[in-house]
Design an enzyme around this catalytic site. Structure first.
Site, PDB file in Angstrom:
ATOM      1  N   GLY A  76      -8.005  39.954 132.346  1.00  0.00           N
ATOM      2  CA  GLY A  76      -8.744  41.059 132.774  1.00  0.00           C
ATOM      3  C   GLY A  76      -8.867  40.759 134.445  1.00  0.00           C
ATOM      4  N   GLY A  77      -9.872  41.649 135.065  1.00  0.00           N
ATOM      5  CA  GLY A  77     -10.630  41.591 136.212  1.00  0.00           C
ATOM      6  C   GLY A  77     -11.059  40.298 136.609  1.00  0.00           C
TER       7      GLY A  77
ATOM      8  N   GLY B  95      14.621  33.310 165.200  1.00  0.00           N
ATOM      9  CA  GLY B  95      13.003  33.668 165.027  1.00  0.00           C
ATOM     10  C   GLY B  95      12.422  32.718 164.423  1.00  0.00           C
ATOM     11  CB  ALA B  96      13.547  30.190 161.599  1.00  0.00           C
TER      12      ALA B  96
END
Ligand code: HXC
Length: 514
Positions: free
Chosen positions: A169-170, A404-405
């Site tokens: 859960g949370g 870009g890399a």
């Protein structure tokens, strides 16, 4: 006095028995340690000091008034690991399934606050059925208090989550915020919604392992950074991690004297990069050849293996290593590698750990799925993390560094302090084949012998760009170095930057692309 001491000893016995000696024995029989045994195993012998051990809950809904246990299902306190103070909470599944109610949460909050005030790491051992259902809103409020502190402490003290049972859960959002998540193989699971709910809502049959096992989380979701084969092995790894990192953001990482010579020249490095630029090699082998005694503590080993990250030491100093791995996806950067790299870089930067980047990257991984997954924003994350980092940043380009890399992988333009390249480095906008097809497409198609022309143009391009001479001439790299010299030069560069002091402009906080 004698009778008071006797009474205290009796109370302590009751406290230590927690949910019952029978339940504790059952856990040991299942191959699990109890919450207290885990603490004792982690800490240097005799150093653990327990806090708020006699807390009990004050709830009376759904018969809870008949189920009160000292400690309320979590053991908290502090002790020492490698002689340095560490705060801890360890949830006790023998008490109401380790579920978190008001007082249980109050104890965790207490050690969170103390750890932050003391400037010491916090380790949380999670073994819990989640929010104590009988306590309703008080349980939810307790989680909220914990998440809030996890967030405020982020980047101030190291926070480590260790998952040793259910974390449902949370409850998963505390580990989700902390810096590192350790998970025990087979016996630990994290998920927001369990198999029952998924069956009811999605009509889908899934197992605990599918949803939240260590294989899934360490290789697919990336939630888990480290998987231990059993509980002891997992806690050994926690100790190892703590040996590399400082206690808080105002300390330097621990220095560990080494017998590995600072000026060790490693001949094997001259042979490691294949002559054929398209042939892969294992970057981890290269890392172990340059660091102290070949020791590399890899983070996120199973996730996005095209980028390798982890801690090591060079000349005794802790370093964070970020390296493309040509052995996986040719070392391209993809969405997951970008997320992995950015998170690691930001941890190192927050905790004063210098970064060493080893670059062999042909570019970002092309593909529709990558665009759909958001390679633009996730790739930008890596760029952002490198740019924002003010710790010493050293870069070594071993082979490809394209497009870009090239910019992203700790280039000078993003503030790298010292950038070296091996003679095998190729730094250009793109690889030779692709480049020639773009800029000479017309000439090639109109040529009498297109293939001969293409070959000649590719060779021309390689002569110009497939070596580090141009970037060296323009000052984009500081030196072309012999591979054998990598270790001594990196150690000298680290020494030279020991007192690097740099601050980005003051701001409330940046807005890293998410
Ligand atoms: C109260 C709980 C509990 C819980 C377990 N127990 N979870 N009590 N609140 N959340 C109790 C059981 O009643 C039982 O008590 C004991 O712990 C051991 O549980 P078992 O079910 O017998 O153990 P096991 O078979 O090993 O199964 C463990 C489990 C299962 C998988 C964790 O208990 C389970 O599914 N629990 C509920 C998980 C869950 O949905 N939690 C709430 C999530 S919502 P006795 O007295 O019989 O020994 C949530 C919201 C948080 O957490 C939101 C924060 C933002």
């Amino acid at each position: 006095m004698k009778s008071m001491i006797k009474e205290l000893l009796k109370l302590r016995e009751e406290k230590d028995a927690a949910g019952g000696l029978d339940k504790q024995k059952k856990r040991n029989d299942e191959g699990r340690m109890t919450a207290r045994q885990r603490i004792e195993y982690l800490f240097d012998p005799g150093t653990f000091v327990e806090l708020q051990g006699f807390i009990v809950h004050r709830s009376s809904t759904f018969g809870l008034e008949k189920k009160k246990f000292f400690g309320d299902g979590v053991i908290t306190g502090f002790g020492k690991v490698h002689d340095k103070t560490v705060y801890i909470f360890s949830q006790d599944f023998t008490v109401l399934g380790g579920s978190l109610g008001e007082m249980h949460a109050k104890k965790i909050v207490n050690v969170q606050d103390l750890a932050l005030k003391a400037g010491a790491p916090l380790v949380g051992i999670n073994d819990s059925g989640g929010a104590r259902i009988q306590e309703g809103i008080s349980s939810l409020a307790g989680y909220g208090d914990i998440f809030y502190r996890n967030t405020i402490a982020s980047g101030v003290i190291p926070q480590i989550s260790v998952i040793m049972g259910p974390c449902a859960g949370g409850a998963v959002y505390s580990p989700g915020i902390t810096d590192f998540v350790f998970q025990v193989a087979k016996t630990a699971h994290l998920f927001v919604t369990g198999p029952e709910v998924i069956k009811a809502v999605n009509k889908e049959e899934v197992t605990f392992d599918d949803l939240g096992g260590s294989d899934m989380h360490s290789s697919i979701s990336g939630v888990t950074h480290f998987v231990g084969s059993d509980e002891r092995n997992t806690l050994d790894m926690v100790k190892e991690l703590l040996s590399y990192i400082p206690s808080s953001n105002v300390e330097s990482p621990p220095f560990e004297e080494t017998n590995d010579p600072y000026d060790r020249m490693e001949d094997k490095l001259n042979e490691i990069v294949p002559t054929n630029p398209n042939k892969p090699y294992e970057m981890k082998e290269l890392i172990t050849l340059i660091v102290d005694n070949g020791k590399f503590f890899e983070v996120h080993k199973n996730y996005a293996q095209n980028l390798v990250v982890g801690f090591s030491r060079m000349g005794g100093r802790t370093v964070g290593i970020v390296a493309n791995n040509p052995a996986v996806l040719a070392g391209t950067l993809d969405v997951h590698a970008s997320i992995k790299g950015a998170r690691f870089i930001r941890f190192c930067d927050a905790f004063n750990i210098p970064l060493i980047s080893l670059v062999d990257v042909p570019g970002y991984l092309p593909g529709r799925d990558q665009e759909e997954l958001g390679i633009i924003k996730h790739g930008a994350k890596l760029l952002y993390a490198y740019s924002e980092a003010t710790v010493p940043k050293l870069t070594v380009t071993t082979r490809k560094s394209y497009g870009g890399a090239h910019i992203v992988m700790s280039s000078k333009y993003l503030g790298a302090d010292v950038v070296f390249a091996w003679p095998t480095a190729e730094i250009a906008v793109m690889g030779p084949q692709g480049a020639i097809n773009v800029i000479f497409r017309k000439d090639i198609s109109e040529a009498e012998q297109p293939e001969t022309l293409r070959e000649r143009l590719i060779q021309d391009y390689k002569d110009k760009f497939a070596n580090p001479k141009l970037p060296a001439a323009l000052g984009y790299i500081d030196d072309i170095i012999m591979p054998t010299e990598t270790r001594p030069l990196l150690i000298r560069a680290l020494e030279s930057l020991e007192h690097k002091s740099m601050k980005n402009p003051p701001k409330k906080h940046g807005n890293i692309p998410l």
